[in-house]
Write an enzyme that holds these catalytic residues in place. Structure first.
Site, PDB file in Angstrom:
ATOM      1  N   ARG A  93       0.837  -1.201   0.000  1.00 25.47           N
ATOM      2  CA  ARG A  93       0.000   0.000   0.000  1.00 25.47           C
ATOM      3  C   ARG A  93       0.873   1.251   0.000  1.00 25.47           C
ATOM      4  O   ARG A  93       1.772   1.397   0.822  1.00 25.47           O
ATOM      5  CB  ARG A  93      -0.920   0.004   1.229  1.00 25.47           C
ATOM      6  N   ARG A 102      -4.952   1.695  -5.363  1.00 24.46           N
ATOM      7  CA  ARG A 102      -4.190   1.035  -4.302  1.00 24.46           C
ATOM      8  C   ARG A 102      -4.232  -0.479  -4.428  1.00 24.46           C
ATOM      9  O   ARG A 102      -5.198  -1.040  -4.911  1.00 24.46           O
ATOM     10  CB  ARG A 102      -4.683   1.466  -2.937  1.00 24.46           C
ATOM     11  N   ASP A 105      -6.783  -1.610   0.505  1.00 21.89           N
ATOM     12  CA  ASP A 105      -7.325  -0.590   1.398  1.00 21.89           C
ATOM     13  C   ASP A 105      -8.188  -1.302   2.428  1.00 21.89           C
ATOM     14  O   ASP A 105      -9.123  -2.018   2.068  1.00 21.89           O
ATOM     15  CB  ASP A 105      -8.165   0.407   0.591  1.00 21.89           C
ATOM     16  N   ASP A 107     -10.372  -0.308   5.691  1.00 20.23           N
ATOM     17  CA  ASP A 107     -10.923   0.800   6.471  1.00 20.23           C
ATOM     18  C   ASP A 107     -11.756   0.260   7.620  1.00 20.23           C
ATOM     19  O   ASP A 107     -12.632  -0.592   7.419  1.00 20.23           O
ATOM     20  CB  ASP A 107     -11.816   1.692   5.610  1.00 20.23           C
TER      21      ASP A 107
END
Length: 170
Positions: A93, A102, A105, A107
């Site tokens: 990343r 990317r 990811d 989150d």
């Protein structure tokens, strides 16, 4: 959706994690990230949504593959975030610009029913209710989930109906 019915129901907080990738072998990366989540200390992987192909939002680049994982963890929110960022780093990343394409990811969307806002972590994720690529897979793993301060996640799905999202696997 893959349910992990035999997972122990240990103590901890239920957390929801968005998974996304649009560079390299995105599907293999998401599968590796799922394995990494299942190996986090003090954490049980409860469910993983189907994978969806989605158009980038507020970004350029190839389509994304997205999903959501539901975990129960004894890690605090910042500890969980540090582990998520370490998994991202292991997958190359780069944080060059906001919303850049990317390799991976991860989150932290929700951490129990807690709301927190800091320089390094905001929970619930501030734009999750505006993204079909978050809401659709989130509702696959937790159909009755509520977003603190916003209410049922399902109430927000019709508002993002114009965003392209295609389920890839059963």
């Amino acid at each position: 959706m893959r349910e992990l019915d035999d997972a122990p129901q240990d103590s901890g907080v239920q957390a929801c994690i968005a998974l996304g990738a649009n560079l390299g072998d995105a599907l293999a990366t998401l599968q590796a990230a799922e394995r990494a989540l299942s190996e986090l200390p003090g954490t049980t992987l409860l469910a993983v949504s189907p994978i969806y192909r989605t158009a980038p939002i507020d970004a350029t680049g190839p389509d994304y593959l997205n999903g959501v994982a539901l975990v129960r963890t004894s890690l605090d929110a910042h500890g969980l975030l540090r582990h998520l960022q370490a998994i991202e780093q292991r997958h190359g990343r780069q944080r060059s610009t906001r919303n850049a394409p990317r390799t991976l990811d991860l989150d932290l969307l929700l951490y129990g029913d807690q709301a927190m806002h800091g320089d390094d972590l905001t929970v619930p994720h501030p734009r999750m209710h505006e993204r079909a690529f978050v809401l659709r897979p989130l509702l696959d793993v937790a159909p009755s989930i509520r977003i603190p301060g916003l209410g049922p996640a399902s109430d927000w799905l019709p508002r993002v109906a114009d965003q392209r999202i295609e389920r890839l696997n059963p």
